[in-house]
Scaffold this motif. Structure first.
Motif, PDB file in Angstrom:
ATOM      1  N   THR A  53       0.871  -1.162   0.000  1.00 35.18           N
ATOM      2  CA  THR A  53       0.000   0.000   0.000  1.00 35.18           C
ATOM      3  C   THR A  53       0.918   1.224   0.000  1.00 35.18           C
ATOM      4  O   THR A  53       2.124   1.089  -0.232  1.00 35.18           O
ATOM      5  N   THR A  54       0.388   2.390   0.214  1.00 39.21           N
ATOM      6  CA  THR A  54       1.230   3.587   0.253  1.00 39.21           C
ATOM      7  C   THR A  54       0.920   4.409   1.492  1.00 39.21           C
ATOM      8  O   THR A  54      -0.144   4.282   2.097  1.00 39.21           O
ATOM      9  N   LYS A  55       1.883   5.227   1.863  1.00 43.45           N
ATOM     10  CA  LYS A  55       1.664   6.201   2.923  1.00 43.45           C
ATOM     11  C   LYS A  55       2.423   7.480   2.583  1.00 43.45           C
ATOM     12  O   LYS A  55       3.399   7.450   1.822  1.00 43.45           O
ATOM     13  N   VAL A  56       1.981   8.567   3.147  1.00 43.65           N
ATOM     14  CA  VAL A  56       2.621   9.855   2.902  1.00 43.65           C
ATOM     15  C   VAL A  56       3.774  10.026   3.876  1.00 43.65           C
ATOM     16  O   VAL A  56       3.614   9.859   5.091  1.00 43.65           O
ATOM     17  N   ILE A  57       4.964  10.331   3.335  1.00 44.28           N
ATOM     18  CA  ILE A  57       6.142  10.566   4.169  1.00 44.28           C
ATOM     19  C   ILE A  57       6.800  11.879   3.742  1.00 44.28           C
ATOM     20  O   ILE A  57       6.502  12.422   2.678  1.00 44.28           O
ATOM     21  N   ASP A  58       7.688  12.372   4.588  1.00 40.68           N
ATOM     22  CA  ASP A  58       8.489  13.550   4.258  1.00 40.68           C
ATOM     23  C   ASP A  58       9.919  13.114   3.986  1.00 40.68           C
ATOM     24  O   ASP A  58      10.589  12.554   4.867  1.00 40.68           O
ATOM     25  N   THR A  59      10.409  13.308   2.764  1.00 42.58           N
ATOM     26  CA  THR A  59      11.823  13.112   2.480  1.00 42.58           C
ATOM     27  C   THR A  59      12.549  14.405   2.874  1.00 42.58           C
ATOM     28  O   THR A  59      11.906  15.407   3.212  1.00 42.58           O
ATOM     29  N   PRO A  60      13.884  14.437   2.824  1.00 41.66           N
ATOM     30  CA  PRO A  60      14.582  15.693   3.114  1.00 41.66           C
ATOM     31  C   PRO A  60      14.222  16.830   2.173  1.00 41.66           C
ATOM     32  O   PRO A  60      14.485  18.000   2.475  1.00 41.66           O
ATOM     33  N   LEU A  61      13.601  16.488   1.016  1.00 41.39           N
ATOM     34  CA  LEU A  61      13.302  17.514   0.024  1.00 41.39           C
ATOM     35  C   LEU A  61      11.826  17.849  -0.098  1.00 41.39           C
ATOM     36  O   LEU A  61      11.467  18.993  -0.366  1.00 41.39           O
ATOM     37  N   MET A  64       6.001  12.942  -0.117  1.00 45.84           N
ATOM     38  CA  MET A  64       5.698  12.016  -1.200  1.00 45.84           C
ATOM     39  C   MET A  64       4.825  10.882  -0.693  1.00 45.84           C
ATOM     40  O   MET A  64       4.758  10.622   0.513  1.00 45.84           O
ATOM     41  N   GLU A  65       4.161  10.226  -1.632  1.00 43.36           N
ATOM     42  CA  GLU A  65       3.405   9.018  -1.314  1.00 43.36           C
ATOM     43  C   GLU A  65       4.288   7.828  -1.653  1.00 43.36           C
ATOM     44  O   GLU A  65       4.644   7.615  -2.809  1.00 43.36           O
ATOM     45  N   ALA A  66       4.655   7.035  -0.640  1.00 39.00           N
ATOM     46  CA  ALA A  66       5.675   6.005  -0.815  1.00 39.00           C
ATOM     47  C   ALA A  66       5.108   4.613  -0.506  1.00 39.00           C
ATOM     48  O   ALA A  66       4.212   4.469   0.333  1.00 39.00           O
ATOM     49  N   PRO A  67       5.634   3.580  -1.173  1.00 35.70           N
ATOM     50  CA  PRO A  67       5.145   2.219  -0.947  1.00 35.70           C
ATOM     51  C   PRO A  67       5.569   1.660   0.408  1.00 35.70           C
ATOM     52  O   PRO A  67       6.666   1.942   0.900  1.00 35.70           O
TER      53      PRO A  67
END
Length: 211
Positions: A53-61, A64-67
């Motif tokens: 599934t996906t979840k919303v995360i914060d990358t350093p930049l 994003m919606e990530a698997p």
């Protein structure tokens, strides 16, 4: 080689390490380490179709919606005693998995399994279950272990082994056609006492140095 019921992992590293394990003079410590290394590679294949599934995360930049893996944590089931050698390697890859044990030994006269221990995680019906045992020989113990897992509610089961004999594959397909098998090699046959030929001997004895 891949069919709906059987996947043979022919990756060069798997085959090279398996050759080292087959050699009579490979020391116990090296055998154990090789089994752990091969289990990593087999685990990649047996988990290839895990649901995501996906979840919303914060990358350093940016956001994003990530698997991410979907559903309950996996259940890894070791068929004692030799299954523990594969279990250790898979747990390194999937440390969050729940772990269970099925204690079976083979009666050397009848070649039938005898149960002596059983302990598995809860909510088995909601988990992907991976049962591990290095050798799929007659298939009697493996089929019996899967019987027990299904009685506990397991529905989504995979069986992972190092070596398989044609007789064991046929037995598992007959008893549990819904359980795919992932292995590193299919050997020629069983001998008259139920050992895989050419095989590598008794995996438990070679792993633990008990013979």
């Amino acid at each position: 080689m891949t069919t709906p019921h059987l996947t043979v992992v022919d990756h060069p590293l798997v085959q090279h390490k398996l050759t080292l394990m087959r050699e009579r003079d490979t020391p116990t410590a090296v055998f154990r380490q090789l089994l752990r290394e091969i289990s990593h590679l087999l685990a990649y294949e047996v988990t290839r179709d895990l649901p995501l599934t996906t979840k919303v995360i914060d990358t350093p930049l940016q956001e994003m919606e990530a698997p991410t893996l979907k559903g309950k944590k996996l259940a890894l089931i070791s068929i004692l005693r030799a299954g523990n050698g594969l279990l250790d390697g898979v747990m390194e890859l999937i440390p969050s998995a729940r772990v269970g044990f099925v204690g079976l030994y083979r009666d050397e006269e009848t070649l039938q399994p005898v149960q002596y221990y059983y302990k598995v995680p809860g909510e088995m019906g909601d988990r992907r279950v991976i049962a591990v045992d290095p050798m799929l020989a007659t298939g009697n113990s493996s089929a019996a272990a899967i019987d027990l897992l299904k009685k506990s509610g397991a529905k989504d089961i995979r069986f992972m082994c190092l070596l398989a004999a044609p007789e064991g594959i046929a037995r598992m397909k007959e008893a549990h056609p819904d359980v795919p098998i992932v292995t590193a090699a299919v050997d020629e046959r069983l001998n008259d006492v139920g050992y895989i030929i050419p095989g590598l001997g008794d995996a438990g004895d070679r792993m633990f140095g008990t013979k």
